[in-house]
Design a protein around this motif. Sequence first.
Motif, PDB file in Angstrom:
ATOM      1  N   TYR A  91       5.444   6.587  -0.686  1.00  0.00           N
ATOM      2  CA  TYR A  91       4.393   5.624  -0.391  1.00  0.00           C
ATOM      3  C   TYR A  91       3.057   6.189  -0.863  1.00  0.00           C
ATOM      4  CZ  TYR A  91       2.923   8.477   3.617  1.00  0.00           C
ATOM      5  OH  TYR A  91       2.467   9.497   4.410  1.00  0.00           O
ATOM      6  N   GLY A  92       2.062   5.330  -0.900  1.00  0.00           N
ATOM      7  CA  GLY A  92       0.718   5.751  -1.274  1.00  0.00           C
ATOM      8  C   GLY A  92      -0.266   4.633  -1.022  1.00  0.00           C
ATOM      9  N   PHE A  93      -1.543   4.914  -1.297  1.00  0.00           N
ATOM     10  CA  PHE A  93      -2.621   3.979  -1.006  1.00  0.00           C
ATOM     11  C   PHE A  93      -3.421   3.683  -2.267  1.00  0.00           C
ATOM     12  CE2 PHE A  93      -1.745   6.477   2.786  1.00  0.00           C
ATOM     13  CZ  PHE A  93      -1.644   5.510   3.778  1.00  0.00           C
ATOM     14  N   VAL A  94      -3.929   2.460  -2.356  1.00  0.00           N
ATOM     15  CA  VAL A  94      -4.792   2.081  -3.471  1.00  0.00           C
ATOM     16  C   VAL A  94      -5.983   1.293  -2.914  1.00  0.00           C
ATOM     17  CG1 VAL A  94      -3.462  -0.048  -3.957  1.00  0.00           C
ATOM     18  CG2 VAL A  94      -4.910   0.957  -5.736  1.00  0.00           C
ATOM     19  N   GLY A  95      -7.170   1.592  -3.436  1.00  0.00           N
ATOM     20  CA  GLY A  95      -8.378   0.899  -3.007  1.00  0.00           C
ATOM     21  C   GLY A  95      -8.661  -0.310  -3.877  1.00  0.00           C
ATOM     22  N   VAL A  96      -9.132  -1.376  -3.256  1.00  0.00           N
ATOM     23  CA  VAL A  96      -9.512  -2.610  -3.954  1.00  0.00           C
ATOM     24  C   VAL A  96     -11.006  -2.834  -3.742  1.00  0.00           C
ATOM     25  CG1 VAL A  96      -9.141  -5.094  -4.181  1.00  0.00           C
ATOM     26  CG2 VAL A  96      -7.204  -3.582  -3.634  1.00  0.00           C
ATOM     27  N   VAL A  97     -11.756  -2.971  -4.834  1.00  0.00           N
ATOM     28  CA  VAL A  97     -13.218  -3.006  -4.766  1.00  0.00           C
ATOM     29  C   VAL A  97     -13.721  -4.176  -3.950  1.00  0.00           C
ATOM     30  CG1 VAL A  97     -15.348  -3.195  -6.104  1.00  0.00           C
ATOM     31  CG2 VAL A  97     -13.475  -1.744  -6.919  1.00  0.00           C
ATOM     32  N   THR A  98     -13.228  -5.385  -4.240  1.00  0.00           N
ATOM     33  CA  THR A  98     -13.796  -6.546  -3.543  1.00  0.00           C
ATOM     34  C   THR A  98     -12.820  -7.713  -3.529  1.00  0.00           C
ATOM     35  OG1 THR A  98     -15.831  -7.855  -3.292  1.00  0.00           O
ATOM     36  CG2 THR A  98     -14.910  -7.673  -5.518  1.00  0.00           C
ATOM     37  N   SER A  99     -13.070  -8.634  -2.613  1.00  0.00           N
ATOM     38  CA  SER A  99     -12.282  -9.858  -2.484  1.00  0.00           C
ATOM     39  C   SER A  99     -13.146 -11.060  -2.832  1.00  0.00           C
ATOM     40  CB  SER A  99     -11.760 -10.007  -1.053  1.00  0.00           C
ATOM     41  OG  SER A  99     -11.251 -11.310  -0.833  1.00  0.00           O
ATOM     42  N   LEU A 100     -12.611 -11.946  -3.655  1.00  0.00           N
ATOM     43  CA  LEU A 100     -13.336 -13.177  -3.983  1.00  0.00           C
ATOM     44  C   LEU A 100     -13.402 -14.121  -2.797  1.00  0.00           C
ATOM     45  CD1 LEU A 100     -11.923 -13.955  -7.554  1.00  0.00           C
ATOM     46  CD2 LEU A 100     -14.027 -12.754  -6.938  1.00  0.00           C
ATOM     47  N   LYS A 101     -12.562 -13.901  -1.812  1.00  0.00           N
ATOM     48  CA  LYS A 101     -12.524 -14.779  -0.647  1.00  0.00           C
ATOM     49  C   LYS A 101     -13.736 -14.573   0.249  1.00  0.00           C
ATOM     50  CE  LYS A 101      -9.666 -15.702   3.443  1.00  0.00           C
ATOM     51  NZ  LYS A 101      -8.426 -15.317   4.159  1.00  0.00           N
ATOM     52  N   ASP A 102     -14.106 -13.283   0.497  1.00  0.00           N
ATOM     53  CA  ASP A 102     -15.160 -13.024   1.478  1.00  0.00           C
ATOM     54  C   ASP A 102     -15.963 -11.749   1.185  1.00  0.00           C
ATOM     55  OD1 ASP A 102     -13.257 -11.110   2.025  1.00  0.00           O
ATOM     56  OD2 ASP A 102     -12.681 -11.943   3.975  1.00  0.00           O
ATOM     57  N   LEU A 103     -15.828 -11.195  -0.006  1.00  0.00           N
ATOM     58  CA  LEU A 103     -16.525  -9.976  -0.429  1.00  0.00           C
ATOM     59  C   LEU A 103     -16.075  -8.719   0.308  1.00  0.00           C
ATOM     60  CD1 LEU A 103     -20.255 -11.117  -0.881  1.00  0.00           C
ATOM     61  CD2 LEU A 103     -18.421 -11.051  -2.580  1.00  0.00           C
ATOM     62  N   SER A 104     -14.991  -8.806   1.079  1.00  0.00           N
ATOM     63  CA  SER A 104     -14.496  -7.626   1.783  1.00  0.00           C
ATOM     64  C   SER A 104     -13.898  -6.635   0.790  1.00  0.00           C
ATOM     65  CB  SER A 104     -13.438  -8.029   2.812  1.00  0.00           C
ATOM     66  OG  SER A 104     -12.316  -8.613   2.162  1.00  0.00           O
ATOM     67  N   ALA A 105     -13.791  -5.386   1.220  1.00  0.00           N
ATOM     68  CA  ALA A 105     -13.055  -4.353   0.478  1.00  0.00           C
ATOM     69  C   ALA A 105     -11.774  -4.066   1.244  1.00  0.00           C
ATOM     70  CB  ALA A 105     -13.894  -3.091   0.349  1.00  0.00           C
ATOM     71  N   SER A 106     -10.793  -3.494   0.553  1.00  0.00           N
ATOM     72  CA  SER A 106      -9.515  -3.282   1.221  1.00  0.00           C
ATOM     73  C   SER A 106      -8.781  -2.088   0.646  1.00  0.00           C
ATOM     74  CB  SER A 106      -8.633  -4.532   1.139  1.00  0.00           C
ATOM     75  OG  SER A 106      -8.432  -4.920  -0.212  1.00  0.00           O
ATOM     76  N   VAL A 107      -7.777  -1.659   1.401  1.00  0.00           N
ATOM     77  CA  VAL A 107      -6.835  -0.643   0.952  1.00  0.00           C
ATOM     78  C   VAL A 107      -5.435  -1.196   1.164  1.00  0.00           C
ATOM     79  CG1 VAL A 107      -5.908   1.684   1.329  1.00  0.00           C
ATOM     80  CG2 VAL A 107      -8.391   1.279   1.483  1.00  0.00           C
ATOM     81  N   PHE A 108      -4.615  -1.095   0.126  1.00  0.00           N
ATOM     82  CA  PHE A 108      -3.220  -1.505   0.206  1.00  0.00           C
ATOM     83  C   PHE A 108      -2.331  -0.272   0.257  1.00  0.00           C
ATOM     84  CE2 PHE A 108      -4.921  -5.518  -0.950  1.00  0.00           C
ATOM     85  CZ  PHE A 108      -3.949  -6.501  -0.784  1.00  0.00           C
ATOM     86  N   LEU A 109      -1.241  -0.412   0.950  1.00  0.00           N
ATOM     87  CA  LEU A 109      -0.184   0.597   0.970  1.00  0.00           C
ATOM     88  C   LEU A 109       0.936   0.127   0.050  1.00  0.00           C
ATOM     89  CD1 LEU A 109       1.229   3.105   2.483  1.00  0.00           C
ATOM     90  CD2 LEU A 109       2.305   1.337   3.893  1.00  0.00           C
ATOM     91  N   TRP A 110       1.349   0.995  -0.880  1.00  0.00           N
ATOM     92  CA  TRP A 110       2.575   0.679  -1.620  1.00  0.00           C
ATOM     93  C   TRP A 110       3.684   1.561  -1.045  1.00  0.00           C
ATOM     94  CZ3 TRP A 110      -0.865   3.920  -4.493  1.00  0.00           C
ATOM     95  CH2 TRP A 110      -0.328   5.147  -4.892  1.00  0.00           C
ATOM     96  N   TYR A 111       4.909   1.059  -1.074  1.00  0.00           N
ATOM     97  CA  TYR A 111       6.020   1.794  -0.486  1.00  0.00           C
ATOM     98  C   TYR A 111       7.326   1.307  -1.087  1.00  0.00           C
ATOM     99  CZ  TYR A 111       6.318  -2.493   2.301  1.00  0.00           C
ATOM    100  OH  TYR A 111       6.412  -3.808   2.678  1.00  0.00           O
ATOM    101  N   ARG A 112       8.313   2.180  -1.052  1.00  0.00           N
ATOM    102  CA  ARG A 112       9.626   1.840  -1.577  1.00  0.00           C
ATOM    103  C   ARG A 112      10.426   1.123  -0.505  1.00  0.00           C
ATOM    104  NH1 ARG A 112      13.048   5.758  -5.517  1.00  0.00           N
ATOM    105  NH2 ARG A 112      14.551   4.200  -6.244  1.00  0.00           N
ATOM    106  N   ASP A 113      11.057   0.020  -0.900  1.00  0.00           N
ATOM    107  CA  ASP A 113      11.890  -0.771   0.002  1.00  0.00           C
ATOM    108  C   ASP A 113      13.223  -0.987  -0.699  1.00  0.00           C
ATOM    109  OD1 ASP A 113      12.926  -2.354   1.957  1.00  0.00           O
ATOM    110  OD2 ASP A 113      11.654  -4.094   1.561  1.00  0.00           O
ATOM    111  N   GLY A 114      14.173  -0.109  -0.439  1.00  0.00           N
ATOM    112  CA  GLY A 114      15.446  -0.185  -1.140  1.00  0.00           C
ATOM    113  C   GLY A 114      15.282   0.173  -2.602  1.00  0.00           C
TER     114      GLY A 114
END
Length: 397
Positions: free
Chosen positions: A198-221
């Motif tokens: 697994y790991g993390f990736v940062g997202v600069v901005t959202s067109l929906k509300d200008l928020s910033a976010s971090v996503f987790l990627w992970y192996r599923d099967g």
Amino acid sequence: DELHHFGWNACSAALCPTMPHPHIERRYLLIPGLRSSRMYVIDTRPDPRRPRLVKTIEPDEVMEKSGYSRPHPLHCGPDAIYVNAIGAPDGDGPGGIFVMDHKSFEIKGQWEKERGPQHLAYDFWWHLGHDTMITSEWGTPNMVEAGVNPEILLAGGYGHQLHIWDLKTRRHQQAIDLGKEHQMVLELRPAHDPNKAYGFVGVVTSLKDLSASVFLWYRDGDTWEARKVIEVPAEPAETDQLPPALQPFGAVPPLCTDINLSVDDRFLYMSNWGTGELRQYDVSDPFNPVLTGSVRIGGIVGRAGHPAAAGPLNGGPQMVEISRDGRRVYLTNSLYASWDAQFYPDGIRGWAVKLDAGENGGLALDPNFFVDFGEMRPHQVRLQGGDASSDSFCYPD
């Protein structure tokens, strides 16, 4: 040149069983010019306080041998030095990865054998224990060098995907689309433990509300998935406090421009360059991060100061680096010259600071550590003995 990311010729990956040069030492720094496509090799021996330029690779050679331009992040792998470039020689795409010899620093050529749908590029990392590479997306040179293009941004045209690759066969396996509203999927931070997928990736901005976010990627099967695990909202602001690019929105977006993960995989740091906030999360459970620390410095509106600096500061937490013991955290405040000018039009005065991290969480500015760079724009920090984003491992201990 505009020097951005840079890295060592060797790291802990040299201990992997496939390493052709097992006795190589962490000695040389490779420094790409993001605008010029020129690369420099710096020798830090015998005196790291007096590093020496020992090799220059000119742009024509980079482009001819790799087929790419604008080299950016690089990592020392178990078999070569890997370098990501964000575009083709003409400034369009695709961007991708090329490899260099650990000892001679000769460019061997493009890494990808089958790229599939991948076109945009930015960062890359890997799970050595799972023979998997992950790549992220920003934009081509023609999309980013003049600054953020509002038409491209509002159309969802900047990067919003992760790409999964077979590290051994160099073939594209899967694209994970985070959604067009999530614009500029940048810094990748995989778990350091090679047994973890697994790991993390940062997202600069959202067109929906200008928020910033971090996503987790992970192996599923047999496949890889991603889910949002952190979201930081925009902060309301008066129009006259905002640069022209943000005045129509009446708010300051956090603008997550970097993240970093401690070597023990316990704490994740999130730089919010717009609001001037560095956040620390306990990610012992990567699916449920817990906020454990926050420090404000700089910011588009806040301009928070430092005990050792006179007056308000501009720029904000941008590149973040962590010592291998997890107790020292370093920040710089410049992103990219043309983007600096859009979000901090009064001109950034460069600085670097150190924060102290508690053993069980918590952050505090070191009141005695403030480096004023004046008109220079500091970007990435590298620690001589290695740091949290320099090393990858084939063995958990």
